[in-house]
Design a protein around this motif. Structure first.
Motif, PDB file in Angstrom:
ATOM      1  N   ALA A  56       0.731  -1.350  -0.085  1.00 54.16           N
ATOM      2  CA  ALA A  56      -0.088  -0.080   0.034  1.00 54.16           C
ATOM      3  C   ALA A  56       0.723   1.112   0.029  1.00 54.16           C
ATOM      4  N   GLN A  57       2.197   1.069   0.016  1.00 55.62           N
ATOM      5  CA  GLN A  57       3.063   2.409   0.030  1.00 55.62           C
ATOM      6  C   GLN A  57       3.015   3.223  -1.079  1.00 55.62           C
ATOM      7  N   LYS A  58       2.997   4.445  -1.002  1.00 54.58           N
ATOM      8  CA  LYS A  58       3.128   5.284  -1.983  1.00 54.58           C
ATOM      9  C   LYS A  58       4.004   6.418  -1.787  1.00 54.58           C
ATOM     10  N   PRO A  59       5.214   6.577  -2.396  1.00 55.80           N
ATOM     11  CA  PRO A  59       5.737   5.696  -3.482  1.00 55.80           C
ATOM     12  C   PRO A  59       6.288   4.380  -2.804  1.00 55.80           C
ATOM     13  N   ARG A  60       6.278   3.438  -3.342  1.00 56.71           N
ATOM     14  CA  ARG A  60       6.644   2.165  -2.952  1.00 56.71           C
ATOM     15  C   ARG A  60       8.043   2.005  -2.680  1.00 56.71           C
ATOM     16  N   GLU A  61       8.290   1.837  -1.543  1.00 53.11           N
ATOM     17  CA  GLU A  61       9.966   1.393  -1.374  1.00 53.11           C
ATOM     18  C   GLU A  61      10.482  -0.056  -1.237  1.00 53.11           C
TER      19      GLU A  61
END
Length: 181
Positions: A56-61
């Motif tokens: 769900a991360q934005k931006p995705r790490e």
């Protein structure tokens, strides 16, 4: 997110993957060289919850992905790519023991290298393994990664300090290897 190779589907983890993940994550032989495990059922459940948050991360790490056999749909392991500052990434992988030595780790990690260089615009991708993990070092060499060195006692886990071998590949090296294929 989903990637496909000749034999594999590399996809996001789901809650339904917990039993298949636990099968290898609880195996002390599989986790010998890992900084985690062997997992309890609670550890594996926490891993799955963490993977869902990562998605769900934005931006995705980070991309921790399940690896399943294309022909049967059986989940056989996982592979990951973490995006770091300065256009770098770190890859890793872990597979259920019956699937060792069959080229699946190389195939899955190769798909992540391609994704990292082509889709994420990374300049350098690296990976580490414990010095005794010959299988992992073999995977890195098959991917075209260069051995950069021996890091002495740089990480503490499972009650003691551990060494690692460091491998990497640069975008231009990856491109040159792809042109040779």
């Amino acid at each position: 997110m989903q990637l496909e190779t000749e034999r594999l589907i590399i996809r996001e983890f789901t809650h339904e993957d917990q039993d298949a993940v636990h099968e290898y994550a609880a195996d002390p032989v599989v986790t010998t060289h890992m900084i985690w495990g062997p997992n309890s059922e609670a550890d594996t459940r926490d891993f799955i919850v963490h993977m869902l948050r990562l998605q769900a991360q934005k931006p995705r790490e980070g991309y921790e992905l399940a690896v399943e056999l294309k022909d049967s749909g059986k989940l056989i392991g996982g592979t990951g790519l973490y995006v770091l500052p300065a256009s770098q990434g770190e890859i890793g992988y872990c597979f259920n023991r019956p699937y060792w030595g069959k080229g699946y780790a190389t195939e899955a990690a190769g798909a992540l290298l391609r994704y990292g260089f082509r889709e994420l615009g990374l300049h350098r991708v690296y990976a580490t393994c414990r010095p005794g993990n010959i299988g992992s070092a073999t995977v890195m060499r098959k991917l075209g990664m260069t051995y950069e060195g021996h890091m002495r006692e740089h990480m503490f886990h499972k009650g003691k300090w551990h060494d690692s071998h460091l491998y990497s590949i640069l975008e231009q090296e990856y491109d040159a290897l792809q042109r040779q294929l």
